[in-house]
Design an enzyme around this catalytic site. Structure first.
Site, PDB file in Angstrom:
ATOM      1  N   TYR A  62       0.805  -0.737  -0.370  1.00  0.00           N
ATOM      2  CA  TYR A  62       0.158   0.460   0.165  1.00  0.00           C
ATOM      3  C   TYR A  62       0.863   1.220   0.741  1.00  0.00           C
ATOM      4  O   TYR A  62       2.265   0.988   0.529  1.00  0.00           O
ATOM      5  CB  TYR A  62      -1.101   0.084   1.152  1.00  0.00           C
ATOM      6  CG  TYR A  62      -1.572   1.215   1.319  1.00  0.00           C
ATOM      7  CD1 TYR A  62      -3.275   1.227   0.761  1.00  0.00           C
ATOM      8  CD2 TYR A  62      -1.021   2.784   2.215  1.00  0.00           C
ATOM      9  CE1 TYR A  62      -3.530   2.904   0.811  1.00  0.00           C
ATOM     10  CE2 TYR A  62      -1.845   3.661   2.120  1.00  0.00           C
ATOM     11  CZ  TYR A  62      -3.272   3.542   1.064  1.00  0.00           C
ATOM     12  OH  TYR A  62      -3.648   4.555   1.410  1.00  0.00           O
ATOM     13  N   GLU A  72      -2.910   7.539  -4.476  1.00  0.00           N
ATOM     14  CA  GLU A  72      -3.565   6.291  -3.542  1.00  0.00           C
ATOM     15  C   GLU A  72      -2.646   4.540  -4.816  1.00  0.00           C
ATOM     16  O   GLU A  72      -3.688   5.019  -5.726  1.00  0.00           O
ATOM     17  CB  GLU A  72      -4.213   6.220  -3.099  1.00  0.00           C
ATOM     18  CG  GLU A  72      -4.206   4.850  -2.315  1.00  0.00           C
ATOM     19  CD  GLU A  72      -5.919   4.711  -1.449  1.00  0.00           C
ATOM     20  OE1 GLU A  72      -5.807   4.333  -0.975  1.00  0.00           O
ATOM     21  OE2 GLU A  72      -6.502   4.129  -2.457  1.00  0.00           O
TER      22      GLU A  72
END
Ligand code: GDP
Ligand code: MN
Length: 384
Positions: free
Chosen positions: A108, A196
């Site tokens: 992530y 992101e």
């Protein structure tokens, strides 16, 4: 402003951030042809401005062009409900057909403008993928953040710390640092508020590839990013907010039942406080601006009344540039044109206020004069 995954990936590609080969399709037949060109397996991905698509059935890995066509047929037109669509479905109008990647690890990574620290904060976790929300809730210590001072920029020691958290070393560690430098530069150059990549995958060959891409760009900066401005997708916007923007009205939909129409953003904020203080909930924020004309008041009415939850409306106007009698005439005209279905409490103050009140009282419509703010609050509370 949010953009689609396929658009974010176009920007990544142009900035040497690795993404898989892919192309966007609007019909199943086109999806099949893209899959034939890419070679199987491919991933079919719903393009909507919301995450959590995988869990909602909006991402499918398939192993033939025929299966790609079928998956596209299933996903296109679907009302995709995910954890991020607030209980409502988002219509899928496009799918991304993408060459599937053999994944070793899912990481992530995100960058965001952090108002608390006045930095660009980078978040990483080695537990990337579809369960990142659970990781954040149950084991927040597994998401590590680094605050980058925008005046100093991203420092080598910060990159090494991030690579260590992700257990990336050797050649892959170097690739990670190079990628993060490009990503950081992209973030700054494009006036992003959030980027992101989840998952950022490590392949069997030790390559780092952005499998997903979310980019949110400061809408106020669009004048210097025409390439991004052209990526706007009106179908993704709230229809009422879009309509309001056409008439230059500053409207934001909220969840309560008291609509309100105000001139000036500060007064609008105060008016929402008053509604809350009266024990009610505002249905919207609406600033009609300083020189609100009858036409704009009418549009404001239409947008507010289109919300089936609205039980009453509070108009709170300070008649400065716009005189109170003019405003009152505008309100009466608009209310007559729209066909008012709920009571409207009007609090106005300023030039020609007496005449304004008389016009409202004589209108024969369900327009209730308020003496002052406190009186307006009481009358609104009665309606709610
Ligand atoms: P999101 O659910 O909206 O965040 O959509 P993502 O693009 O992140 O995809 C969800 C999940 O699908 C990922 O976490 C991966 O596990 C899987 N996935 C997506 N693309 C690929 C791919 O190319 N290969 C493989 N094996 N899995 C993929
Ligand atoms: Mn994702």
């Amino acid at each position: 402003m949010k953009i689609h995954e396929y658009q974010a990936k176009e920007l990544f590609r142009a900035h040497d951030i690795l993404v898989p080969d892919s192309e966007v399709a609007r019909d199943p037949d086109h999806a099949r042809r893209i899959a034939e060109t890419l070679g199987s397996p491919v991933v079919i991905k719903a393009q909507v401005h919301a995450g959590g698509r995988g869990k909602g059935g909006g991402v499918q890995v398939v192993d033939s062009a025929a299966a790609a066509e079928q998956a596209a047929r299933n996903i296109l037109g679907m009302e995709l409900v995910t954890e991020q669509t607030a209980g409502m479905g988002k219509t899928v109008n496009q799918v991304l057909v993408e060459r599937a990647v053999a994944i070793d690890r899912e990481l992530y990574c995100s960058l965001l403008v952090n108002r608390d620290t006045a930095t660009i904060t980078i978040l990483v976790s080695s537990d990337g993928g579809m369960n990142i929300e659970e990781v954040a809730a149950a084991t927040p210590e597994r998401i590590v953040s680094v605050d980058v001072n925008p005046l100093l920029g991203l420092q080598g020691f910060q990159l090494r710390a991030l690579a260590a958290v992700l257990a990336l070393s050797g050649d892959t560690g170097k690739k990670f640092s190079a990628m993060m430098r490009r990503l950081y530069r992209f973030f700054v150059d494009y006036d992003c508020s959030m980027v992101e990549i989840n998952p950022l995958v490590v392949t069997d060959q030790g390559e780092l590839i952005a499998i997903d891409a979310k980019v949110d760009i400061d809408g106020n900066s669009l004048y210097r990013h025409p390439d991004v401005a052209a990526m706007r997708d009106p179908l993704e916007e709230d229809p009422h907010e879009r309509k309001a923007a056409e008439f230059d009205l500053n409207y934001i939909k909220l969840s309560g039942n008291i609509g309100n129409m105000v001139n000036g953003a500060g007064l609008a904020m105060a008016t929402m406080d008053i509604i809350k203080q009266a024990g009610a909930e505002p249905a919207n924020f609406l600033d009609v601006g300083g020189g609100a004309s009858a036409a704009r008041v009418e549009q404001g009415f239409r947008i507010i009344l289109d919300d089936p939850h609205v039980k009453g409306i509070l108009i709170n106007i300070f008649g400065g540039i716009l005189r109170c009698d003019e405003l009152a005439r505008g309100v009466v005209q608009a209310a007559t044109a729209v066909g008012l279905s709920v009571p409207v409490v009007v609090r106005m103050e300023g030039t020609n206020v007496e005449e304004g009140r008389r016009i409202l009282a004589d209108s024969g419509l369900n327009l209730i004069n308020a003496e002052d703010i406190g009186d307006a609050a009481r009358k609104v509370a009665e309606i709610a």
